[in-house]
Design an enzyme around this catalytic site. Structure first.
Site: not given
Ligand SMILES: NC(=O)c1ccc[n+]([C@@H]2O[C@H](COP(=O)([O-])OP(=O)(O)OC[C@H]3O[C@@H](n4cnc5c(N)ncnc54)[C@H](O)[C@@H]3O)[C@@H](O)[C@H]2O)c1
Length: 248
Positions: A63, A89, A141, A154, A158
């Site tokens: 992305v 996401n 987040s 980060y 966010k």
């Molecule tokens: N996990 C949490 O507890 C949490 C909490 C708050 C916010 N978030 C946010 O939620 C979202 C998803 O988090 P998650 O925990 O599922 O993450 P994750 O690391 O499990 O999955 C993220 C996915 O994004 C893909 N990705 C990374 N960079 C990319 C790019 N440049 N282009 C396309 N795909 C890309 C990765 O390959 C992966 O499959 C993120 O934006 C994260 O910041 C997560």
């Protein structure tokens, strides 16, 4: 079915929250483009959706790279005619205390979260304006709302997404397009360290009013709500599905 025949793009849907959202949207009747830079992971998620009777395609796309995003949006539009729902996401972390953070770590995180979300937004918004319909969902987040230690990149990214959500909501309201953001609670591999490492675990749990970590299926209904017509009069909002971590 709340999303019957809608076309949705979910970025970072190869695993974690994005994969759960893609599955939830498909279960609600949407055709889902499972976008990830990891094509194998995206393909497995799309295949799982199809096996369950839903409609999904996997597209490889970084992305942060505008040309890849434009090609991805064109591929989805060619296949399904339009994009109704965009979920920005995809995300990464590059953790370091601020005095040790490298320029690469800073740029990489801003590039995926901020530039990546902006790239996807621009790639689909003209079509949404033309059709006077769109649901844009950003992912923020607690780090962007409260600040954090060891992740200034980060946290800044966010927090920037909050500004993007609100500006987007104001600019696009006249076109019947809503934009909202979700702050998910810790549920997936990205937050494994804080959920399992004894140095952080108790400290974080103490800050969650409900006193426990999230299950992914407790977060996806909020994504369905913002994508559906149930939220037609809701825009520019930040909804924290985080067990009360960010009560303020
Ligand atoms: N996990 C949490 O507890 C949490 C909490 C708050 C916010 N978030 C946010 O939620 C979202 C998803 O988090 P998650 O925990 O599922 O993450 P994750 O690391 O499990 O999955 C993220 C996915 O994004 C893909 N990705 C990374 N960079 C990319 C790019 N440049 N282009 C396309 N795909 C890309 C990765 O390959 C992966 O499959 C993120 O934006 C994260 O910041 C997560």
């Amino acid at each position: 079915m709340q999303l019957k025949d809608k076309v949705a793009i979910v970025t970072g849907a190869g695993q974690g929250i994005g994969a759960a959202v893609a599955q939830a949207y498909a279960a609600e009747g949407a055709r889902v483009a499972v976008i990830d830079m990891n094509l194998d992971a995206a393909s497995a998620v799309a295949e799982g959706i199809r096996a369950a009777g839903g409609q999904a395609m996997a597209v490889a796309c970084d992305v942060a790279q505008r040309a890849q995003v434009d090609a991805m949006a064109a591929q989805v539009t060619l296949a399904w005619g339009r994009v109704d729902i965009l979920v920005n996401n995809a995300g990464i972390t590059r953790t370091a205390m601020l005095h040790k953070m490298t320029s690469e770590q800073w740029q990489a995180v801003l590039g995926v979260h901020l530039t990546g979300s902006f790239n996807c937004l621009q790639a689909v918004v003209d079509g949404m304006i033309e059709r006077r319909y769109g649901r844009i969902i950003f992912v923020t987040s607690a780090a962007g709302i409260l600040g954090t230690v060891g992740q200034i990149n980060y946290s800044v990214a966010k927090a920037g997404i909050l500004g993007m959500t609100k500006s987007c909501a104001r600019e696009l309201a006249r076109h019947n397009i809503t934009a909202n953001a979700i702050a998910p609670g810790a549920a997936t591999p990205m937050t494994e360290t804080i959920r399992t490492d004894e140095r952080f675990k108790e400290k974080y749990l103490d800050r969650i009013a409900l006193g426990r970590w999230a299950q992914p299926e407790e977060i996806t209904p909020v994504f369905v709500f913002f994508a559906s017509d149930a939220s037609s009069y809701v825009t520019g909002q930040i909804l924290a599905a985080d067990g009360g971590m960010t009560i303020h």
